[in-house]
Design a protein around this motif. Structure first.
Motif, PDB file in Angstrom:
ATOM      1  N   SER A 158       0.830  -1.210   0.000  1.00 12.95           N
ATOM      2  CA  SER A 158       0.000   0.000   0.000  1.00 12.95           C
ATOM      3  C   SER A 158       0.862   1.257   0.000  1.00 12.95           C
ATOM      4  O   SER A 158       0.555   2.237  -0.688  1.00 12.95           O
ATOM      5  N   THR A 159       1.961   1.228   0.780  1.00 22.05           N
ATOM      6  CA  THR A 159       2.856   2.386   0.789  1.00 22.05           C
ATOM      7  C   THR A 159       3.488   2.574  -0.586  1.00 22.05           C
ATOM      8  O   THR A 159       3.551   3.691  -1.119  1.00 22.05           O
ATOM      9  N   ARG A 160       3.959   1.491  -1.166  1.00 18.95           N
ATOM     10  CA  ARG A 160       4.545   1.544  -2.513  1.00 18.95           C
ATOM     11  C   ARG A 160       3.521   2.063  -3.518  1.00 18.95           C
ATOM     12  O   ARG A 160       3.834   2.915  -4.360  1.00 18.95           O
ATOM     13  N   HIS A 161       2.310   1.551  -3.408  1.00 20.65           N
ATOM     14  CA  HIS A 161       1.260   1.960  -4.345  1.00 20.65           C
ATOM     15  C   HIS A 161       0.991   3.462  -4.239  1.00 20.65           C
ATOM     16  O   HIS A 161       0.770   4.137  -5.253  1.00 20.65           O
ATOM     17  N   SER A 162       1.017   3.997  -3.026  1.00 18.45           N
ATOM     18  CA  SER A 162       0.770   5.426  -2.845  1.00 18.45           C
ATOM     19  C   SER A 162       1.875   6.270  -3.474  1.00 18.45           C
ATOM     20  O   SER A 162       1.606   7.246  -4.178  1.00 18.45           O
ATOM     21  N   TYR A 163       3.129   5.891  -3.242  1.00 19.09           N
ATOM     22  CA  TYR A 163       4.240   6.647  -3.836  1.00 19.09           C
ATOM     23  C   TYR A 163       4.219   6.547  -5.361  1.00 19.09           C
ATOM     24  O   TYR A 163       4.440   7.543  -6.064  1.00 19.09           O
ATOM     25  N   THR A 165       1.668   5.930  -7.281  1.00 23.72           N
ATOM     26  CA  THR A 165       0.533   6.647  -7.848  1.00 23.72           C
ATOM     27  C   THR A 165       0.767   8.154  -7.824  1.00 23.72           C
ATOM     28  O   THR A 165       0.349   8.873  -8.734  1.00 23.72           O
ATOM     29  N   ALA A 166       1.460   8.632  -6.780  1.00 31.54           N
ATOM     30  CA  ALA A 166       1.802  10.055  -6.742  1.00 31.54           C
ATOM     31  C   ALA A 166       2.706  10.423  -7.908  1.00 31.54           C
ATOM     32  O   ALA A 166       2.553  11.474  -8.545  1.00 31.54           O
ATOM     33  N   SER A 167       3.660   9.544  -8.216  1.00 30.75           N
ATOM     34  CA  SER A 167       4.535   9.769  -9.366  1.00 30.75           C
ATOM     35  C   SER A 167       3.734   9.733 -10.664  1.00 30.75           C
ATOM     36  O   SER A 167       3.941  10.553 -11.572  1.00 30.75           O
ATOM     37  N   ASN A 168       2.820   8.787 -10.754  1.00 30.58           N
ATOM     38  CA  ASN A 168       1.953   8.689 -11.928  1.00 30.58           C
ATOM     39  C   ASN A 168       1.116   9.957 -12.098  1.00 30.58           C
ATOM     40  O   ASN A 168       0.897  10.436 -13.210  1.00 30.58           O
ATOM     41  N   LEU A 169       0.697  10.509 -10.968  1.00 26.06           N
ATOM     42  CA  LEU A 169      -0.083  11.758 -10.979  1.00 26.06           C
ATOM     43  C   LEU A 169       0.726  12.888 -11.613  1.00 26.06           C
ATOM     44  O   LEU A 169       0.235  13.628 -12.477  1.00 26.06           O
ATOM     45  N   VAL A 280      -8.857  14.684 -14.616  1.00 23.37           N
ATOM     46  CA  VAL A 280      -9.695  13.535 -14.232  1.00 23.37           C
ATOM     47  C   VAL A 280      -8.807  12.360 -13.821  1.00 23.37           C
ATOM     48  O   VAL A 280      -9.060  11.703 -12.804  1.00 23.37           O
ATOM     49  N   SER A 281      -7.767  12.105 -14.612  1.00 27.55           N
ATOM     50  CA  SER A 281      -6.859  11.009 -14.265  1.00 27.55           C
ATOM     51  C   SER A 281      -6.115  11.299 -12.968  1.00 27.55           C
ATOM     52  O   SER A 281      -5.882  10.399 -12.149  1.00 27.55           O
ATOM     53  N   ILE A 282      -5.740  12.564 -12.778  1.00 28.86           N
ATOM     54  CA  ILE A 282      -5.042  12.945 -11.553  1.00 28.86           C
ATOM     55  C   ILE A 282      -5.940  12.757 -10.338  1.00 28.86           C
ATOM     56  O   ILE A 282      -5.487  12.332  -9.270  1.00 28.86           O
ATOM     57  N   ALA A 283      -7.242  13.061 -10.490  1.00 34.31           N
ATOM     58  CA  ALA A 283      -8.176  12.865  -9.379  1.00 34.31           C
ATOM     59  C   ALA A 283      -8.203  11.394  -8.960  1.00 34.31           C
ATOM     60  O   ALA A 283      -8.188  11.073  -7.768  1.00 34.31           O
ATOM     61  N   ALA A 284      -8.220  10.503  -9.965  1.00 36.26           N
ATOM     62  CA  ALA A 284      -8.202   9.069  -9.647  1.00 36.26           C
ATOM     63  C   ALA A 284      -6.889   8.691  -8.954  1.00 36.26           C
ATOM     64  O   ALA A 284      -6.874   7.905  -8.002  1.00 36.26           O
ATOM     65  N   ALA A 285      -5.786   9.271  -9.434  1.00 37.24           N
ATOM     66  CA  ALA A 285      -4.492   8.979  -8.820  1.00 37.24           C
ATOM     67  C   ALA A 285      -4.427   9.490  -7.392  1.00 37.24           C
ATOM     68  O   ALA A 285      -3.885   8.830  -6.511  1.00 37.24           O
ATOM     69  N   LEU A 286      -4.998  10.684  -7.165  1.00 39.84           N
ATOM     70  CA  LEU A 286      -5.013  11.221  -5.799  1.00 39.84           C
ATOM     71  C   LEU A 286      -5.791  10.305  -4.858  1.00 39.84           C
ATOM     72  O   LEU A 286      -5.398  10.076  -3.718  1.00 39.84           O
ATOM     73  N   GLY A 287      -6.921   9.805  -5.336  1.00 37.04           N
ATOM     74  CA  GLY A 287      -7.698   8.871  -4.515  1.00 37.04           C
ATOM     75  C   GLY A 287      -6.878   7.648  -4.150  1.00 37.04           C
ATOM     76  O   GLY A 287      -6.906   7.177  -3.012  1.00 37.04           O
ATOM     77  N   ALA A 288      -6.103   7.141  -5.134  1.00 40.70           N
ATOM     78  CA  ALA A 288      -5.266   5.974  -4.873  1.00 40.70           C
ATOM     79  C   ALA A 288      -4.131   6.317  -3.910  1.00 40.70           C
ATOM     80  O   ALA A 288      -3.786   5.516  -3.031  1.00 40.70           O
ATOM     81  N   VAL A 289      -3.549   7.519  -4.062  1.00 38.98           N
ATOM     82  CA  VAL A 289      -2.440   7.925  -3.192  1.00 38.98           C
ATOM     83  C   VAL A 289      -2.910   8.052  -1.751  1.00 38.98           C
ATOM     84  O   VAL A 289      -2.316   7.505  -0.819  1.00 38.98           O
ATOM     85  N   ILE A 290      -3.989   8.810  -1.557  1.00 38.29           N
ATOM     86  CA  ILE A 290      -4.458   9.086  -0.200  1.00 38.29           C
ATOM     87  C   ILE A 290      -4.932   7.816   0.492  1.00 38.29           C
ATOM     88  O   ILE A 290      -4.664   7.595   1.675  1.00 38.29           O
TER      89      ILE A 290
END
Length: 787
Positions: A158-163, A165-169, A280-290
């Motif tokens: 989950s920690t890896r996924h958040s980092y 996804t933030a990069s993906n954002l 829109v894609s960034i919003a999805a990424a933010l949801g995944a990050v948070i």
């Protein structure tokens, strides 16, 4: 300290420090790779296909080809199992897989007139890239499964996924800006050069990911040189693995049927800019990050299976927002510009959808590793992803087919917010229907694992009070991180007040904290929350004589009313530790087992410690052990310690009245002297009049109550106790003549007479008088005449 990772067949050892460094390197490398991912799997690729004239079916086939390419994981797994180093097998395949993506950057420049074969060529690029990627994927998954400690597996992913996804954002934001910065000749869409910039830069980041990741340490693994069809299908002999693969294949189908076309729909139907598509894609990424920082903790505590089902349902419901798009704009003060209503609606929905889809993926990763044994894990993971890809491959093709044939054939319906009902809403309706009719039932059939919470428990935690759940998850993450003693103590206290079973395991871990204050608060918190896990942890430590907080543990177990603590609490009444004796006596009272009464009585008689006497009496009161009334009354009349006297009075009140009834009276009397006495005397007066109404002696008995009130108000406990004694004698005589006297009333009378006739040298206390009146009220019979 964590144990080093070793192999059964080699002497290779990776120390805990090297594991931590490798996992950090994994996250850094993956963050670079996510910038490549933003182009290869995000908005730019379907937009490129749309710009070169690809049909809906062709765009859908992009995802279909990717699903079919997953079959390469089977030969990839077989080859990886034969290799000494999975890392050396994975690295060249991944470098070639990423290098291929220079072609989408160059091909539009080489063919500016965009011939009809160009979309097919792009499809071939994607196919070759994904075949290479999936050939190496099982080796990477097996490598990571062996490297990551199982205890923190969910938290790491989950920690890896958040980092990541933030990069993906950040990548999506930069790519949206770049595509808008280099518009096409007609001003609608991006130029070939814009796509060149995006895909060339993304490919460089993707190669950097592989080169850095190649420095991650690799535990040795068990090589397998043999092959049989039985070995190939062995993972599916395990029901849980088979059920998970089927459910995730169905989920991949319904998600792929829609996911590949959302950006195309927004661009074609609403003419949304590339930057807004990126938003829109960034919003999805933010949801995944948070959510990502919390999801791993949830998975570790509640289990992956119930959360998988929950996130599938939640992600499906988030898709309902597509039926509420419409024309118009909303002024966003932070950006100081008007934003399309459709971008706002879908952006908000995408935030939650990103969080929920992230949860599904993390649960899938966790369950895949858990349901495959270490020997043959590489092949098992390859088979899982291959079957998931095959089952999901038809979804995007079906979505593209519907996208091509539905326009012009649908009724002219208008949605609630004014948008036209289109082919995309049909896709969403089919997705929602299939999710609830097919996917969720399949997920519910997945075999439960040890530690999985009930789905109803998950729903109560996350749905009934989501804000409290968020606070608890935040606190659990805080307590897992280093901090000051004060901050950690406050976090533990907050978790205890929440009474959330979700926090129990984290609190149990704090029982080993070096800080005395943190351990104390953790024990209190576990006592507040309770539950089998909390009880087991405290009981195990209570048996350990080296524990320095055993009395507090005894108190917590008493609050939890765990009957398993009875024998050890009774045994601890003989302890030399006075604090332990006090808390054990209190716990026995709360446990409610009357078998403790004789030991508590012996303790009250034998001890000279006022705290122990008070605790034993309180426990006997809670147990409603009436043979203890006489000894407690005796202790009250001879006690010289005012604190002990009050404790004994409250214990006697507990014995005769309702739980904490006399305690509340004492508190009320302290706040407003005389108020509770007046109320008790008024109640006795009404009761006596109804019992003796119209009979001789009534007025005399009632008048005596006024004398009690007068002497009590005057602050003379000795005279007040004598007034109570005279009232009781008169009332008892009247009751006896009518055969209304009771054993309890007679017992209360013994105490009242003892108060009135004790030696004057002993201190008098208003609490004793108040108790005498309270006992009268509790013991005066209310039938048959009051019925």
């Amino acid at each position: 300290m964590a144990a080093p990772i070793t192999s059964e067949h080699t002497d290779t050892v990776i120390s805990p420090r090297e594991v931590r460094e490798s996992l950090r390197r994994n996250i850094i490398a993956g963050s670079l790779g996510m910038i490549w991912m933003a182009a290869a799997y995000g908005m730019p690729l379907p937009m490129l296909m749309d710009s070169i004239g690809a049909s809906g079916l062709m765009i859908g086939l992009l995802t279909t080809v990717r699903g079919l390419a997953m079959v390469a994981q089977v030969p990839g797994a077989l080859l990886a199992q034969r290799c000494t180093s999975r890392r050396d097998f994975w690295r060249p395949l991944s470098l070639m897989h990423r290098s291929v993506w220079f072609l989408p950057a160059i091909l539009p420049l080489l063919f500016p007139d965009r011939p009809a074969f160009l979309p097919v060529l792009m499809l071939g690029v994607v196919a070759v890239s994904d075949l290479l990627a999936h050939l190496g994927a099982p080796a990477w998954h097996s490598w990571m499964a062996d490297l990551i400690p199982s205890k923190t597996c969910g938290r790491f992913w989950s920690t890896r996924h958040s980092y990541l996804t933030a990069s993906n954002l950040l990548g999506m934001f930069a790519m949206g800006w770049a595509l808008d910065a280099f518009p096409g000749a007609n001003g609608n869409g991006a130029s070939n050069f814009g796509f060149f910039v995006v895909f060339a830069a993304a490919t460089l980041f993707g190669l950097a990911d592989i080169l850095l990741h190649a420095r991650v340490r690799e535990p040795e693994h068990i090589r397998s040189n043999g092959f049989s069809w039985d070995l190939l299908f062995a993972p599916f002999q395990k029901p849980g693995f088979r059920q998970l693969t089927t459910a995730m294949g169905a989920w991949s189908f319904v998600v792929g049927m829609v996911g590949a076309f959302s950006m195309v729909y927004l661009k074609r139907e609403w003419n949304v800019s590339y930057m807004d598509l990126a938003v829109v894609s960034i919003a999805a990424a933010l949801g995944a990050v948070i959510s990502g920082f919390a999801l791993g903790h949830l998975i570790d505590r509640l289990g992956a299976r119930p959360l998988l089902v929950f996130f599938m349902v939640a992600a499906t419901l988030a898709g309902v927002a597509w039926f509420f798009v419409g024309p118009g704009t909303i002024h966003v003060a932070v950006l100081d510009r008007d934003v399309s209503l459709v971008v706002v609606v879908i952006g908000v929905a995408s935030f939650f959808a990103g969080a929920f889809h992230s949860g599904v993926l993390l649960c899938q990763l966790r369950m895949t590793a858990a349901l495959s044994v270490s020997e043959g894990r590489t092949l098992a993971m390859g088979m899982h992803w291959s079957v998931v890809g095959l089952l999901g491959a038809a979804g995007p093709a079906l979505g593209g087919f519907l996208m091509d044939i539905l326009p012009g054939r649908l009724p002219n319906w208008v949605m609630p917010m004014g948008g036209d009902f289109s082919w995309f809403q049909v896709l969403m309706a089919v997705q929602i229907l299939l999710s609830f009719v097919v996917v969720v039932p399949l997920a519910l059939r997945i075999q439960s694992q040890a530690g999985d919470a009930a789905l109803g428990t998950v729903a109560r935690i996350l749905v009934l009070n989501p804000l409290q759940a968020v606070r608890n998850i935040y606190n659990m993450n805080m307590i897992a991180a280093p901090g000051s003693i004060q901050s950690r103590t406050e976090v533990v206290k907050s978790l205890g007040k929440s009474k959330s079973l979700l926090a129990v395991q984290d609190l149990v871990e704090q029982l080993e904290d070096p800080s005395h204050e943190v351990r104390e608060e953790a024990i209190r918190a576990l006592g507040y929350i309770g539950g089998p896990d909390a009880e087991e942890a405290l009981l195990a430590r209570l048996h350990d004589p080296m524990q320095d907080l055993r009395p507090l543990m005894a108190r917590a177990l008493g609050e939890m009313r765990d009957p398993r603590a009875f024998e050890i609490m009774r045994h601890e009444l003989r302890s030399k530790d006075a604090d332990m004796v006090v808390e054990s006596a209190r716990a026995l009272g709360r446990l409610g087992n009357i078998e403790a009464a004789s030991a508590l009585l012996d303790l009250m008689f034998s001890s000279v410690d006022s705290r122990i006497i008070g605790a034993a009496a309180a426990a006997l009161g809670e147990l409603k052990h009436f043979p203890a009334a006489g000894p407690i009354f005796e202790q009250i009349t001879v006690a010289e310690n005012p604190v002990l006297k009050r404790k004994l009075c409250i214990a006697a009140g507990e014995l005769f009245g309702e739980p904490e009834g006399f305690y509340r009276i004492v508190l009320g009397e302290a706040r407003q002297p005389g108020s509770e006495m007046d109320r008790l005397l008024a109640q006795i007066r009404r009761t006596v009049r109804r019992l003796l109404g119209g009979k001789s002696g009534e007025n005399e008995v009632v008048d005596m109550l006024e004398r009690i009130s007068e002497t009590y108000e005057a602050g003379d406990p000795q005279k007040a106790s004598k007034a109570v004694e005279r009232f009781f004698s008169a009332l008892w005589e009247a009751m006896e003549s009518r055969n209304l006297g009771t054993g309890k009333m007679h017992l209360a009378g013994r105490f009242i007479r003892a108060l009135a006739n004790r030696e004057s040298r002993l201190p008098q206390d208003s609490h004793e008088v108040l108790l005498g009146v309270y006992l009268l009220l509790q013991t005066i019979p209310v039938h048959p005449l009051l019925k």
